[in-house]
Every structure is written in structure tokens, then in C-alpha cells.
Design an enzyme around this catalytic site. Structure first.
Site, PDB file in Angstrom:
ATOM      1  N   ALA A  63     -40.270  47.886  16.950  1.00 28.38           N
ATOM      2  CA  ALA A  63     -40.518  48.213  15.543  1.00 28.38           C
ATOM      3  C   ALA A  63     -40.495  49.373  14.952  1.00 28.38           C
ATOM      4  O   ALA A  63     -40.631  50.313  15.683  1.00 28.38           O
ATOM      5  CB  ALA A  63     -41.778  47.281  15.035  1.00 28.38           C
ATOM      6  N   GLY A 108     -41.053  45.744  20.169  1.00 26.55           N
ATOM      7  CA  GLY A 108     -40.267  44.850  19.399  1.00 26.55           C
ATOM      8  C   GLY A 108     -38.846  44.471  19.976  1.00 26.55           C
ATOM      9  O   GLY A 108     -38.160  43.474  20.010  1.00 26.55           O
ATOM     10  N   GLU A 111     -39.310  42.390  23.007  1.00 32.74           N
ATOM     11  CA  GLU A 111     -39.627  41.137  22.665  1.00 32.74           C
ATOM     12  C   GLU A 111     -38.540  40.271  22.110  1.00 32.74           C
ATOM     13  O   GLU A 111     -38.383  39.183  22.330  1.00 32.74           O
ATOM     14  CB  GLU A 111     -40.644  41.348  21.612  1.00 32.74           C
ATOM     15  CG  GLU A 111     -41.816  41.790  21.954  1.00 32.74           C
ATOM     16  CD  GLU A 111     -43.171  42.159  20.822  1.00 32.74           C
ATOM     17  OE1 GLU A 111     -42.738  43.095  20.147  1.00 32.74           O
ATOM     18  OE2 GLU A 111     -43.825  41.442  20.728  1.00 32.74           O
ATOM     19  N   GLU A 131     -47.149  49.172  22.752  1.00 33.65           N
ATOM     20  CA  GLU A 131     -47.720  49.193  21.332  1.00 33.65           C
ATOM     21  C   GLU A 131     -49.380  49.906  21.797  1.00 33.65           C
ATOM     22  O   GLU A 131     -49.748  50.818  20.577  1.00 33.65           O
ATOM     23  CB  GLU A 131     -48.013  47.944  20.818  1.00 33.65           C
ATOM     24  CG  GLU A 131     -46.865  47.307  20.288  1.00 33.65           C
ATOM     25  CD  GLU A 131     -45.834  46.703  21.356  1.00 33.65           C
ATOM     26  OE1 GLU A 131     -46.082  46.801  22.575  1.00 33.65           O
ATOM     27  OE2 GLU A 131     -44.878  46.089  20.975  1.00 33.65           O
TER      28      GLU A 131
END
Ligand code: CAA
Length: 257
Positions: A63, A108, A111, A131
Site C-alpha cells: 500500500a 498490499g 495481498e 507491515e
């Protein structure tokens, strides 16, 4: 420039995350682009498989940290929800989806790769849920999808230690199905898509759905789903054609009906 490119290679849709200067970090615009391109693929009748990849040296490095910094709890919730919608948009496609990971697939990025049906990697790929290094946790479906792919102990080690794993390790633990030389990765993923394109689309869609839904169901419910889907698929024109072609010793011509 559009941060997600859609290219059709015959029956195979290739979606490319295209923000290479930021290692394809997933900001709001990129996630919305991903959802829009998945919708477009779903509406394109002749697409039989999808490959998701990244431009440059990353699949996606996570992200977008610059965009996330300063989010209020409500904004963080909305951002996580958008990431979940992007993962769900990939997962909801009825055609098989392959992530072709040629570099970093972190946070992300990992993911989104996990939202695909399976992952092919190049020898240069690096996977991780880093993260915790930022004082965060996975927010785009990683806690639930990673554990289903690699089991609880590896999911915890990857997410709690926060260090990336290489392609060989990812292959060994079942995160990645196959590993290719960097130059061959995308072509190999597209070649698999072309192989899939010769199969019956009705059967593919049902097999994918039953495996997907069955993995989280009680095994008796999963078996019931399979029996119902088998009956539906058996009544399709495609299955008549497939069995006729076998008996007549010719190649089948599937119409997706
Ligand atoms: N967000 C925003 N920008 C990012 C980014 C990210 N996740 N990852 C890389 N970039 C940017 C860098 O800021 C840099 O930009 P500038 O050139 O403008 O400085 C550019 O991409 C190149 O990155 P580096 O210079 O850092 O490249 P490197 O080769 O030295 O390192 C890397 C590569 C190890 C992947 C490193 O960039 C990195 O650690 N990135 C962050 C990885 C990460 O923590 N991901 C998780 C994000 S949080 C998340 O994803 C939460 C969630 O589940 C929702």
C-alpha cells in the site's frame, strides 16, 4: 497516466500495475483502477484467463505509505475497505487468474497476488508482509488469504517477523506454484492462460467457484456444492461437445454455453 494497464493477448487479459517509480505502490487511484479493469475484463466475452503483473522491478511494494500516513481511523478503514474490494474484484472473476510476480510483492502487493488463483514467480521475486516494520498489520486481506495458502505457522512467521522470503522459499511453502527465469515469467503465465483458453469456460467457472467456496465450508457442504455444480455443468452444451469430441476422436469446440 492510468496506473493499471489492460492488454489483451488473444484470449488472455494481462493487467499490469504501472507506477514503476513508486514500485507500483497501491494508492487509491491504483486500487480503483484495478477494480475498474477487473469489471472491464468481466464484461469482455472472449477473455478466458487473466494474468496480473507489475511494470519494472516490483509486482507491488505494498500500500502507498505516503498516502496512508496521516489517515484518520475512518480514512484507514475506508482505505482498507478499498483494498478489500480490489482483492474481491480479482477473486470474483469467473476466469482463472494468475499473478506473475517478477520482483517485490510486499504488504498490499502480496495481498493482491494472493487474491489471484495462483502465483508464478521469477527467481527475482521477493514476498513479504512487512507491515509490522511500520507498526501496522496487513490490511488488504493478507491475514485471511495467506493463512489459507501456506498454513498458520508460515503465515505468522511472514507477518510477525516482517522479513521478505525469496522465490525458492515461497515455492517450497506453497505460496508460489512455479518459478521461472525473469525473462520467461510473463510469457509462461500467458502460455498457461492460452492452455486454459482451450478448455470449457462453463466448467472452468464452476470448478473455480466450487473450490473457492468449498475451502471454507464444512466438507459435507463442499461435497454437496460439487454435486450440484456437476449436474449443472453436465447439462451445458460445452460438456456435450467435450464428450462427443472425445468419442469422435476430434478436438472440442467450446462455446461457453
Ligand atoms: N509506498 C510508497 N512508496 C513506496 C513504497 C510504498 N509501499 N515502496 C516503495 N516506494 C517508493 C520509495 O519511496 C521510492 O520513491 P522515491 O524514489 O520517490 O524516493 C521508490 O518507491 C523506490 O523505492 P526505494 O528507493 O525504497 O527502493 P529500494 O530498492 O531501496 O527498496 C523496497 C525497495 C525494499 C521494496 C523498499 O522500497 C520498501 O521497503 N518499501 C516499502 C515496503 C512496505 O513496507 N510495504 C508495506 C506497505 S504497508 C501495507 O501494504 C499495508 C496493507 O496491507 C494495506
Amino acid at each position: 497516466m492510468d496506473p493499471v494497464r489492460l492488454e489483451l493477448r488473444g484470449p488472455v487479459a494481462v493487467l499490469t500495475l504501472d507506477r514503476p517509480k513508486a514500485l507500483n505502490a497501491l494508492n487509491r487511484e491504483t486500487l480503483e483502477g484495478l477494480i475498474a479493469r477487473c469489471d472491464e475484463v468481466a464484461r469482455t466475452a472472449d477473455v478466458r484467463a487473466l494474468v496480473l503483473t507489475g511494470e519494472g522491478r516490483a509486482f507491488a511494494a505494498g500500500a502507498d505509505i505516503a498516502e496512508m500516513r496521516g489517515h484518520s481511523p475512518a480514512e484507514s478503514f475506508a482505505f482498507s475497505e478499498l483494498g478489500h474490494r480490489a482483492g474481491a474484484a480479482i477473486e470474483a472473476l469467473s476466469v482463472p487468474t494468475i499473478a506473475a510476480v517478477g520482483g517485490y510483492a510486499l504488504g498490499g502487493g502480496c495481498e493482491m497476488a494472493l487474491a489471484c488463483d495462483w502465483i508464478y514467480a521469477s527467481t527475482r521475486a521477493r514476498f513479504g508482509q512487512p507491515e509490522v516494520n511500520l507498526g501496522l498489520i496487513p490490511g488488504f486481506g493478507g491475514t485471511s488469504r495467506l493463512v489459507r495458502r501456506v498454513g498458520v505457522a508460515w503465515a505468522k512467521e511472514i507477518s510477525l517477523v516482517g522479513e521478505p522470503i525469496d522465490a525458492e522459499t515461497a515455492y517450497r511453502i506453497g505460496l508460489v506454484n512455479r518459478v521461472f527465469e525473469p525473462d520467461a515469467l510473463l510469457d509462461e503465465a500467458v502460455k498457461t492462460g492460452e492452455t486454459i483458453a482451450a478448455k470449457g469456460p462453463v466448467a472452468l467457472a464452476h470448478a473455480k467457484r466450487v473450490i473457492q467456496e468449498g475451502q471454507d465450508a464444512d466438507v459435507r457442504v463442499a461435497h454437496a456444492l460439487e454435486r450440484a455444480a456437476f449436474a449443472v455443468v453436465s447439462a451445458s452444451e460445452d460438456s456435450n461437445e467435450g464428450m462427443d469430441a472425445f468419442l469422435e476422436k476430434r478436438d472440442p469446440v467450446f462455446k461457453g454455453r
